[in-house]
Design a protein around this motif. Structure first.
Motif, PDB file in Angstrom:
ATOM      1  N   TRP A  59       0.277   9.992 -24.201  1.00 43.30           N
ATOM      2  CA  TRP A  59      -0.699   8.923 -24.089  1.00 43.30           C
ATOM      3  C   TRP A  59      -0.015   7.603 -23.750  1.00 43.30           C
ATOM      4  O   TRP A  59      -0.471   6.851 -22.882  1.00 43.30           O
ATOM      5  N   ILE A  60       1.117   7.332 -24.403  1.00 48.07           N
ATOM      6  CA  ILE A  60       1.879   6.106 -24.123  1.00 48.07           C
ATOM      7  C   ILE A  60       2.396   6.121 -22.688  1.00 48.07           C
ATOM      8  O   ILE A  60       2.316   5.118 -21.977  1.00 48.07           O
ATOM      9  N   LEU A  61       2.919   7.256 -22.248  1.00 51.65           N
ATOM     10  CA  LEU A  61       3.440   7.370 -20.878  1.00 51.65           C
ATOM     11  C   LEU A  61       2.332   7.180 -19.844  1.00 51.65           C
ATOM     12  O   LEU A  61       2.508   6.454 -18.857  1.00 51.65           O
ATOM     13  N   ILE A  62       1.178   7.783 -20.079  1.00 54.19           N
ATOM     14  CA  ILE A  62       0.046   7.631 -19.160  1.00 54.19           C
ATOM     15  C   ILE A  62      -0.408   6.177 -19.107  1.00 54.19           C
ATOM     16  O   ILE A  62      -0.665   5.623 -18.026  1.00 54.19           O
ATOM     17  N   ARG A  63      -0.512   5.532 -20.268  1.00 52.75           N
ATOM     18  CA  ARG A  63      -0.902   4.111 -20.304  1.00 52.75           C
ATOM     19  C   ARG A  63       0.093   3.234 -19.564  1.00 52.75           C
ATOM     20  O   ARG A  63      -0.284   2.311 -18.834  1.00 52.75           O
ATOM     21  N   MET A  64       1.388   3.516 -19.759  1.00 52.03           N
ATOM     22  CA  MET A  64       2.426   2.732 -19.093  1.00 52.03           C
ATOM     23  C   MET A  64       2.289   2.838 -17.576  1.00 52.03           C
ATOM     24  O   MET A  64       2.301   1.830 -16.869  1.00 52.03           O
ATOM     25  N   TRP A  65       2.126   4.068 -17.076  1.00 49.81           N
ATOM     26  CA  TRP A  65       1.980   4.238 -15.629  1.00 49.81           C
ATOM     27  C   TRP A  65       0.679   3.630 -15.124  1.00 49.81           C
ATOM     28  O   TRP A  65       0.652   3.030 -14.040  1.00 49.81           O
ATOM     29  N   ARG A  66      -0.401   3.754 -15.884  1.00 53.36           N
ATOM     30  CA  ARG A  66      -1.676   3.170 -15.464  1.00 53.36           C
ATOM     31  C   ARG A  66      -1.549   1.654 -15.345  1.00 53.36           C
ATOM     32  O   ARG A  66      -2.052   1.046 -14.391  1.00 53.36           O
ATOM     33  N   ASN A  67      -0.852   1.015 -16.287  1.00 53.27           N
ATOM     34  CA  ASN A  67      -0.665  -0.438 -16.229  1.00 53.27           C
ATOM     35  C   ASN A  67       0.193  -0.845 -15.037  1.00 53.27           C
ATOM     36  O   ASN A  67      -0.084  -1.844 -14.375  1.00 53.27           O
ATOM     37  N   ARG A  68       1.255  -0.092 -14.767  1.00 56.03           N
ATOM     38  CA  ARG A  68       2.097  -0.395 -13.606  1.00 56.03           C
ATOM     39  C   ARG A  68       1.293  -0.293 -12.309  1.00 56.03           C
ATOM     40  O   ARG A  68       1.388  -1.161 -11.434  1.00 56.03           O
TER      41      ARG A  68
ATOM     42  N   MET B  39       0.835  -1.205   0.000  1.00 56.70           N
ATOM     43  CA  MET B  39       0.000   0.000   0.000  1.00 56.70           C
ATOM     44  C   MET B  39       0.868   1.253   0.000  1.00 56.70           C
ATOM     45  O   MET B  39       0.580   2.221  -0.713  1.00 56.70           O
ATOM     46  N   ARG B  40       1.930   1.235   0.786  1.00 59.01           N
ATOM     47  CA  ARG B  40       2.840   2.378   0.820  1.00 59.01           C
ATOM     48  C   ARG B  40       3.539   2.537  -0.540  1.00 59.01           C
ATOM     49  O   ARG B  40       3.693   3.648  -1.051  1.00 59.01           O
ATOM     50  N   SER B  41       3.943   1.421  -1.138  1.00 64.14           N
ATOM     51  CA  SER B  41       4.565   1.474  -2.463  1.00 64.14           C
ATOM     52  C   SER B  41       3.582   1.972  -3.519  1.00 64.14           C
ATOM     53  O   SER B  41       3.959   2.736  -4.413  1.00 64.14           O
ATOM     54  N   LEU B  42       2.341   1.554  -3.412  1.00 64.71           N
ATOM     55  CA  LEU B  42       1.313   1.995  -4.350  1.00 64.71           C
ATOM     56  C   LEU B  42       1.103   3.500  -4.247  1.00 64.71           C
ATOM     57  O   LEU B  42       1.021   4.195  -5.261  1.00 64.71           O
ATOM     58  N   SER B  43       1.055   4.002  -3.041  1.00 63.45           N
ATOM     59  CA  SER B  43       0.892   5.442  -2.837  1.00 63.45           C
ATOM     60  C   SER B  43       2.087   6.212  -3.411  1.00 63.45           C
ATOM     61  O   SER B  43       1.914   7.226  -4.099  1.00 63.45           O
ATOM     62  N   ALA B  44       3.291   5.717  -3.150  1.00 62.13           N
ATOM     63  CA  ALA B  44       4.498   6.365  -3.677  1.00 62.13           C
ATOM     64  C   ALA B  44       4.518   6.286  -5.203  1.00 62.13           C
ATOM     65  O   ALA B  44       4.905   7.247  -5.870  1.00 62.13           O
ATOM     66  N   MET B  45       4.077   5.159  -5.761  1.00 65.46           N
ATOM     67  CA  MET B  45       4.070   5.004  -7.217  1.00 65.46           C
ATOM     68  C   MET B  45       3.079   5.970  -7.853  1.00 65.46           C
ATOM     69  O   MET B  45       3.363   6.561  -8.897  1.00 65.46           O
ATOM     70  N   ARG B  46       1.909   6.151  -7.242  1.00 57.05           N
ATOM     71  CA  ARG B  46       0.929   7.095  -7.785  1.00 57.05           C
ATOM     72  C   ARG B  46       1.491   8.515  -7.796  1.00 57.05           C
ATOM     73  O   ARG B  46       1.324   9.242  -8.777  1.00 57.05           O
ATOM     74  N   ARG B  47       2.128   8.907  -6.691  1.00 60.93           N
ATOM     75  CA  ARG B  47       2.727  10.248  -6.635  1.00 60.93           C
ATOM     76  C   ARG B  47       3.819  10.395  -7.691  1.00 60.93           C
ATOM     77  O   ARG B  47       3.898  11.412  -8.386  1.00 60.93           O
ATOM     78  N   PHE B  48       4.661   9.375  -7.807  1.00 61.42           N
ATOM     79  CA  PHE B  48       5.751   9.450  -8.767  1.00 61.42           C
ATOM     80  C   PHE B  48       5.228   9.440 -10.199  1.00 61.42           C
ATOM     81  O   PHE B  48       5.784  10.117 -11.067  1.00 61.42           O
ATOM     82  N   ALA B  49       4.164   8.700 -10.466  1.00 59.03           N
ATOM     83  CA  ALA B  49       3.569   8.681 -11.808  1.00 59.03           C
ATOM     84  C   ALA B  49       3.072  10.075 -12.175  1.00 59.03           C
ATOM     85  O   ALA B  49       3.311  10.552 -13.299  1.00 59.03           O
TER      86      ALA B  49
END
Length: 180
Positions: A157-166, A103-113
């Motif tokens: 669009w590619i960058l957003i899709r990549m982060w959304r998939n991660r 959960m902490r990693s997910l939160s950090a990943m969202r901020r970093f994305a």
């Protein structure tokens, strides 16, 4: 008998598997961190070289001050963002609960994305502003600018899709641990 001997020698023991895993945990041998590190090094070199030569090579002295400041600021931010991304990726998680760690990693990943997408967009806009600051436009140049904008939008669009998939993959891992 030779076939049996070669098969026996080729088998991985539990000890050799554990050694491989320990080796992968080392930062310099970790396969994902290695790729991220190379990407960071390449980006930092390219952005740093561009930052060092843009004023002379691309006539920065003929551009407005705001264009120079925006370009320099966005390139510095891109360098810092690349370094920060690597530091975030190599950070170890030491929570007692795996679910909380994810959960902490997910939160950090969202901020970093969000920062990653914003950083790329800001850098592209600042580059466009810098290179178009002293240009008088005609129909042909507007068409070229539109083509560049389309390419930029496709990259975003590619960058957003990549982060959304991660993020989605990490969310799936969290859900599977929580039993949902």
């Amino acid at each position: 008998m030779d076939t049996l001997k070669s098969a026996w020698k080729g088998m991985e023991t539990e000890h050799t598997q554990q050694e491989k895993l320990r080796g992968m945990l080392l930062e310099r041998r970790h396969p994902v961190l290695k790729d991220i590190r190379w990407q960071m090094i390449i980006e930092v070199i390219i952005f740093s070289v561009l930052l060092l030569v843009y004023y002379d090579f691309f006539d920065g002295d003929r551009k407005p001050l705001y264009a120079n400041l925006l370009l320099a600021g966005s390139l510095l931010f891109a360098v810092l963002h690349s370094i920060g991304g690597y530091l975030l990726a190599r950070r170890k998680i030491y929570d007692a609960n795996l679910s909380q760690s994810l959960m902490r990693s997910l939160s950090a990943m969202r901020r970093f994305a969000f920062m990653s997408i914003s950083s790329r967009a800001a850098t592209a806009v600042c580059l466009l502003l810098f290179f178009t600051a002293a240009i008088s436009f005609n129909t042909g140049k507007y068409i070229i600018l539109a083509g560049i904008a389309v390419i930029f939008l496709i990259q975003m669009w590619i960058l957003i899709r990549m982060w959304r998939n991660r993020i989605r993959r990490l969310e799936d891992s969290v859900r599977s641990l929580q039993g949902q």
